[in-house]
Motif scaffolding. Structure first.
Motif, short mmCIF file in Angstrom:
data_model
loop_
_atom_site.label_atom_id
_atom_site.label_comp_id
_atom_site.label_asym_id
_atom_site.label_seq_id
_atom_site.Cartn_x
_atom_site.Cartn_y
_atom_site.Cartn_z
N ASP A 328 11.29 -4.97 19.49
CA ASP A 328 11.88 -3.68 19.86
C ASP A 328 11.75 -2.68 18.71
O ASP A 328 11.41 -1.50 18.95
CB ASP A 328 13.35 -3.86 20.23
N CYS A 329 12.02 -3.15 17.48
CA CYS A 329 11.91 -2.26 16.32
C CYS A 329 10.47 -1.78 16.14
O CYS A 329 10.22 -0.60 15.85
CB CYS A 329 12.37 -2.97 15.06
N ALA A 330 9.52 -2.69 16.28
CA ALA A 330 8.12 -2.33 16.10
C ALA A 330 7.68 -1.28 17.12
O ALA A 330 7.04 -0.28 16.79
CB ALA A 330 7.24 -3.58 16.20
N ILE A 331 8.03 -1.50 18.40
CA ILE A 331 7.65 -0.57 19.46
C ILE A 331 8.31 0.79 19.23
O ILE A 331 7.67 1.85 19.37
CB ILE A 331 8.04 -1.14 20.83
N THR A 332 9.58 0.77 18.84
CA THR A 332 10.30 2.01 18.60
C THR A 332 9.66 2.81 17.46
O THR A 332 9.49 4.03 17.55
CB THR A 332 11.77 1.72 18.27
N LYS A 493 8.00 -9.13 8.30
CA LYS A 493 7.54 -9.43 9.66
C LYS A 493 7.45 -8.16 10.50
O LYS A 493 6.57 -8.03 11.37
CB LYS A 493 8.48 -10.43 10.32
N LEU A 494 8.37 -7.23 10.26
CA LEU A 494 8.33 -5.97 10.99
C LEU A 494 7.03 -5.22 10.70
O LEU A 494 6.38 -4.71 11.62
CB LEU A 494 9.54 -5.12 10.63
N LEU A 495 6.65 -5.16 9.43
CA LEU A 495 5.40 -4.49 9.07
C LEU A 495 4.21 -5.19 9.72
O LEU A 495 3.31 -4.53 10.25
CB LEU A 495 5.23 -4.47 7.54
N VAL A 496 4.20 -6.52 9.68
CA VAL A 496 3.09 -7.28 10.27
C VAL A 496 3.03 -7.03 11.77
O VAL A 496 1.95 -6.86 12.35
CB VAL A 496 3.25 -8.78 9.96
#
Length: 516
Positions: A328-332, A493-496
């Protein structure tokens, strides 16, 4: 030697400048041969060889290692057993040309310089009598539950009979804390006490990382010079020598603790120095190579491996529990713009991912969300610090005051920073996420007032360690709750996740263009 009346503030950097690996001396408990592995010719030898070896009468070219041993040194490579980081190797039962049996610790410093340390094997029992009674005390919060700390410390105690054995853990700010201790009841306890980072300067920590153990046999013992042989111009680097001489500052430090002998074994977790198994004795104490190997196995299997396993399990559990939130964070973030709704969704998701007291979002250098306690100028300073210090797009600290000046409001709001930045978004700008943690003042109990002093002694300036290690309390300010390995893992992991999705979107666009 008398100490003059003149005193100055401590120059703590002087400890970092000590040439620990280039002292040119070793403790007089073993012999040192420095060998060019290409031809087994010696470049340096310690000045005490005659105690265990017949020194050959060589004229002209430097002697070879073979001349000092009955063994065929060409076969040492087949007899050696790797230790620790596989830069040190143990060769058991080598016999000198005087017929004295000993063990060799081989350190491969480079392709052109190998260090052979010879120590005579003990002829009888290493210790006599039974170990003195000792009690064990623990700080549960720093160690995995599955480690039988007391059992491991008592096994080490029975092997070595050191009256004090401590597990010393390095904290995020570099200070150390004794989290477990086995101690003779007649000795002062350091359980739960903090030691400032300057007690073990970075130059010494790097040597701990590079060596399987560090023994100081006797702080009052003699040391010998290492001689450079004629025809050799190689610089002597003792960074991988376990026999190297002891810093005068450290000798004084141990003396102020009432310690005459010490042994330290590094605890390495995921390539970093988690802490030390440190042992102290009030009398000269030796450990045979066999005993060192047994202690080393306990340190590696009972402490280092179990701490690492626990950390990996915790990180995996946290990752699995937050996998959906990470998506969700990545898509946002991939669709982030300056609209209030977009900023609100991103802020809410990121605060759920990693616990924080404040959060700033920047897009192309502009702050998207205001913080009542952080000015725009301070937000820029935080982002600039993160960008300058980031490795792999990430930087963290829980002591911001070490990196930039802060007023009281700023410090209370933001004493911790976790910074992540990414430029991978196709046809969009640079996005920066700044998680902030507020100051958490705490009372710290130090082992003595944590300062070093500089004196003028006989016309020369020198550093002197503190003389008392009695508990000394201090209100510690300017620090936030440290970012855990799990926090850093989730930020990475968020960056990846974003990079992977971004590349996938790019590949899809390219495929669509080709189809058209």
């Amino acid at each position: 030697m008398s100490v003059g009346d003149e005193q100055h503030p401590a120059d703590l950097d002087a400890c970092e400048r000590e040439p620990l690996a280039f002292s040119g001396r070793i403790q007089d408990v073993g012999a040192l041969f420095v060998v060019d592995p290409r031809n087994l010719r010696l470049t340096h030898v310690s000045g005490n060889l005659e105690r265990w070896f017949v020194r050959p009468d060589t004229i002209g070219t430097p002697p070879q290692l073979q001349e000092f041993f009955h063994d065929d040194c060409a076969y040492f490579i087949h007899r050696r057993r790797p230790l620790f980081d596989e830069r040190h190797f143990l060769i058991r039962g080598a016999v000198s040309n005087r017929g004295i049996e000993g063990d060799i610790l081989l350190a491969a410093r480079s392709d052109t310089q190998h260090l052979y340390e010879f120590e005579m094997r003990p002829t009888g029992a290493e210790t006599t009598g039974t170990p003195p009674k000792a009690q064990v005390s623990l700080s549960e919060r720093s160690l995995p539950e599955e480690i039988d700390v007391e059992g491991a410390l008592r096994r080490i105690h029975s092997l070595t009979t050191y009256p004090k054995i401590m597990l010393y853990h390095f904290l995020e700010d570099g200070a150390g804390e004794v989290v477990a201790e086995l101690s003779d009841q007649q000795l002062d306890s350091y359980q739960g006490l903090r030691f400032p980072a300057s007690d073990i300067p970075q130059v010494a920590r790097r040597l701990y990382i590079d060596n399987p153990f560090r023994l100081i046999f006797d702080t009052r013992g003699t040391e010998v010079d290492v001689e450079q042989l004629s025809g050799s111009d190689a610089e002597l680097d003792l960074s991988l020598s376990t026999l190297r001489s002891v810093s005068p500052v450290h000798v004084e430090y141990l003396g102020n603790m009432g310690v005459r002998s010490s042994a330290s074994f590094p605890i390495m977790v995921m390539g970093k120095l988690w802490g030390l198994l440190a042992m102290h004795a009030v009398e000269p104490t030796a450990l045979s190579m066999d005993t060192r190997m047994q202690v080393l196995r306990i340190v590696e299997h009972e402490f280092a491996r179990r701490i690492m396993d626990q950390r990996v399990r915790d990180d995996h559990r946290r990752f699995n529990a937050n996998a959906k939130l990470l998506d969700d964070c990545a898509i946002t973030l991939m669709h982030l713009d300056d609209s209030p709704r977009s900023v609100e969704l991103a802020t809410q998701a990121l605060r759920k991912l990693i616990t924080c007291d404040g959060l700033l979002l920047r897009l192309d250098g502009h702050v998207l969300n205001a913080d009542d306690y952080i000015s725009a100028a301070d937000a820029d300073r935080l982002a600039n610090l993160g960008a300058e210090e980031a490795t792999g797009g990430q930087f963290s600290t829980h002591t911001l005051g070490r990196h930039l000046t802060q007023d009281e409001t700023f410090r209370r709001r933001a004493s911790g920073l976790l910074y992540s930045a990414l430029d991978a978004r196709r046809q969009r700008g640079r996005i920066e996420v700044l998680w902030l943690r507020a100051e958490q003042a705490e009372t710290v109990t130090w082992a003595g007032r944590p300062v070093k002093e500089r004196y003028t002694v006989d016309g020369e300036e020198r550093i002197s360690p503190r003389r008392s290690f009695s508990a000394w309390q201090q209100l510690s300010e300017g620090a936030a709750t440290a970012w855990s390995s799990g926090d850093l893992m989730l930020a990475s992991k968020l960056l990846v996740n974003i990079i992977t999705r971004d590349r996938g979107a790019a590949d899809g666009d390219d495929a669509g263009t080709e189809a058209r």
